[in-house]
Design an enzyme around this catalytic site. Structure first.
Site, PDB file in Angstrom:
ATOM      1  N   HIS A  19       5.037   0.558   2.904  1.00  0.00           N
ATOM      2  CA  HIS A  19       4.729   0.062   1.550  1.00  0.00           C
ATOM      3  C   HIS A  19       3.751  -1.102   1.611  1.00  0.00           C
ATOM      4  CE1 HIS A  19       5.461  -0.306  -2.733  1.00  0.00           C
ATOM      5  NE2 HIS A  19       5.666  -1.604  -2.609  1.00  0.00           N
ATOM      6  N   HIS A  21       0.424  -3.077  -0.775  1.00  0.00           N
ATOM      7  CA  HIS A  21      -0.619  -3.208  -1.794  1.00  0.00           C
ATOM      8  C   HIS A  21      -1.702  -4.035  -1.111  1.00  0.00           C
ATOM      9  CE1 HIS A  21       2.558  -1.954  -4.541  1.00  0.00           C
ATOM     10  NE2 HIS A  21       3.281  -2.966  -4.151  1.00  0.00           N
ATOM     11  N   GLN A  24      -3.493  -7.301  -2.298  1.00  0.00           N
ATOM     12  CA  GLN A  24      -2.724  -8.544  -2.451  1.00  0.00           C
ATOM     13  C   GLN A  24      -2.869  -9.460  -1.226  1.00  0.00           C
ATOM     14  OE1 GLN A  24       1.288  -7.680  -3.811  1.00  0.00           O
ATOM     15  NE2 GLN A  24       0.539  -6.530  -5.581  1.00  0.00           N
ATOM     16  N   TYR A  84      -2.343   1.128  -7.060  1.00  0.00           N
ATOM     17  CA  TYR A  84      -2.304   1.173  -8.534  1.00  0.00           C
ATOM     18  C   TYR A  84      -3.503   0.524  -9.221  1.00  0.00           C
ATOM     19  CZ  TYR A  84      -0.128  -3.535  -8.172  1.00  0.00           C
ATOM     20  OH  TYR A  84       0.169  -4.838  -7.873  1.00  0.00           O
ATOM     21  N   HIS A 170       5.164   4.318 -10.666  1.00  0.00           N
ATOM     22  CA  HIS A 170       5.246   2.909 -10.254  1.00  0.00           C
ATOM     23  C   HIS A 170       6.667   2.372 -10.234  1.00  0.00           C
ATOM     24  CE1 HIS A 170       5.268  -1.482 -10.922  1.00  0.00           C
ATOM     25  NE2 HIS A 170       4.233  -1.477 -10.109  1.00  0.00           N
ATOM     26  N   HIS A 232      12.533  -1.253  -2.236  1.00  0.00           N
ATOM     27  CA  HIS A 232      13.395  -2.424  -2.486  1.00  0.00           C
ATOM     28  C   HIS A 232      14.858  -2.023  -2.686  1.00  0.00           C
ATOM     29  CE1 HIS A 232       9.750  -4.730  -2.596  1.00  0.00           C
ATOM     30  NE2 HIS A 232       9.333  -4.167  -3.720  1.00  0.00           N
ATOM     31  N   ASP A 283       4.349  -4.739   1.745  1.00  0.00           N
ATOM     32  CA  ASP A 283       4.305  -4.970   0.302  1.00  0.00           C
ATOM     33  C   ASP A 283       3.173  -5.906  -0.125  1.00  0.00           C
ATOM     34  OD1 ASP A 283       4.944  -4.845  -2.340  1.00  0.00           O
ATOM     35  OD2 ASP A 283       6.912  -5.763  -2.192  1.00  0.00           O
TER      36      ASP A 283
HETATM   37 ZN   LIG Z   1       5.378  -3.074  -4.068  1.00  0.00          ZN
END
Ligand SMILES: [Zn+2]
Length: 410
Positions: A19, A21, A24, A84, A170, A232, A283
């Site tokens: 996982h 992104h 970020q 996303y 999502h 999560h 993440d």
């Molecule tokens: Zn996430």
């Protein structure tokens, strides 16, 4: 640290980061200033929405490449990118619907990391199909356009060796039940990832809307099976723990980010006791360290129980147990074969942190007792991407990333 001799190096299969992104990584460390009120996941999310207000496709590609270099140097050889950020600054799709997916694929090609690309379906801002808010405009698609985006994403990764594409509603905040059914029916095979029960407010909102908690509600749809990765799943009841394990789904834990965001601690002990499958992801990419991700997973269980060695069977190595669980869960979540070749990671067997250690004690020392990554060489397929602890393309990736950071923070 140029140890490559198999006699000395300590060889591990490449780990799957289930996982991420990637963009970020560009805001890592920028959200650690105390707010004027109570700071939480939700205030962090506002900062994240402001950060993406300016991100161009070039920026995203540069940041993703930096994150992927760091992942490879940490021992991850494949990433499940939960993607996303689809549209232009004003929320309109790019002329090429899969522009951003192509940039993620380009970052994977540049760095050599294996890619499971998960285009995200995001349509709403809250349970029951609430209208989206302005900060979400770059994420939004209805089901039809989402399915077109997925087709375009398949084309975007076509040239990447071993790459695959899954689907990612999502969260239960962002899609409706009809949409969940529509996309699962339209895409009957491959990974399905979803964020779930990360925050107590999310659980309370779901209860207020449906009378059920998010995991209870999702399991009640009958859709969840071994294709699914529940990201999560922090706030769950004993029944939900048993239900997720029985469904054969993977729970995707991101302990560093979950600590950073103040999410809470997943009940991993009963879940593993019920033969539940789990893996780890980075993440928010606030810190990319495989050893620390595994260590934080175990330490969370220790801190909440005030006991030690929580996640290994009696008499077994915790480091070995965590590594093997995360590898098996990661492979399942990435939709690769159980025995898929995920690449090879060599730890520096001559590192002082491993002196005198043998067998699984080396994994324990790596996970719990080294502040350095100890990774000296990484291969993905026939490509050697890390040598001497450093990604072979790091200099160019760093230069591009530094320019983007200077622009964004200026
Ligand atoms: Zn996430």
């Amino acid at each position: 640290m140029t140890m490559t001799s198999s006699a000395v190096a300590f060889r591990l299969p490449g780990m799957i980061n289930l996982h991420s992104h990637a963009f970020q990584r560009g805001m890592a460390g920028l959200t650690e200033r105390a707010g004027m009120g109570e700071d939480s996941f939700w205030t962090w999310r506002e900062v994240m929405y402001r950060f993406i207000d300016r991100l161009t496709p070039d920026d995203v590609e540069a940041i993703a490449a930096m994150a992927y270099v760091e992942m490879l140097e940490a021992g991850y050889t494949r990433v499940c990118e939960f993607h996303y950020l689809h549209h232009d600054l004003d929320g309109r799709p790019y002329a090429n619907l899969a522009e951003m997916a192509e940039r993620i694929a380009a970052a994977a090609a540049t760095t050599g990391i294996g890619l499971t690309l998960l285009p995200v379906l995001y349509s709403h801002s809250g349970f029951g199909g609430q209208p989206p808010v302005a900060g979400q405009r770059r994420f939004l698609n209805d089901t039809d356009r989402y399915l077109r985006l997925r087709e375009a994403t398949l084309a975007a990764v076509k040239a990447l060796p071993g790459a695959n594409v899954g689907i990612a509603p999502h969260s239960l905040r962002a899609v409706t039940l009809d949409q969940l059914h529509a996309v699962s029916n339209a895409v009957p095979a491959g990974p399905v990832h979803i964020h779930i029960a990360e925050q107590e407010k999310e659980v309370a909102d779901c209860r207020a809307w449906s009378g059920r908690t998010p995991v209870e509600w999702l399991l009640g749809t009958g859709l969840v099976d071994a294709r699914w990765c529940l990201i999560h799943a922090t706030h769950v009841t004993p029944d939900e723990v048993a239900g997720m394990a029985a469904a054969g789904a993977v729970v995707g834990l991101c302990p560093i980010t979950e600590a950073n965001l103040g999410d809470g601690i997943f009940p991993a002990v009963p879940f593993i006791g019920a033969s539940g499958r789990l893996g780890v992801g980075t993440d928010s990419n606030v810190l990319i360290s495989l050893a620390e991700e595994l260590r934080t997973l175990e330490y969370g269980q220790r801190l909440s129980s005030r006991q030690r060695t929580k996640l290994a069977p009696r008499g077994q190595s915790v480091g070995r147990t965590l590594f093997d669980l995360a590898l098996a869960g990661g492979r399942q979540a990435a939709g690769t074969a159980v025995d898929a070749d995920t690449g090879t990671v060599h730890l520096d067997g001559a590192a002082i942190e491993l002196a005198g250690r043998s067998g699984d004690a080396r994994l324990d020392a790596w996970v719990f007792a080294s502040a350095r990554p100890l990774v000296c060489e990484v291969r993905v397929g026939d490509r050697r991407v890390v040598d001497g602890g450093r990604h072979i393309g790091r200099a160019a990736v760093e230069a591009r990333f530094a320019a983007v950071m200077t622009k964004l923070c200026g």
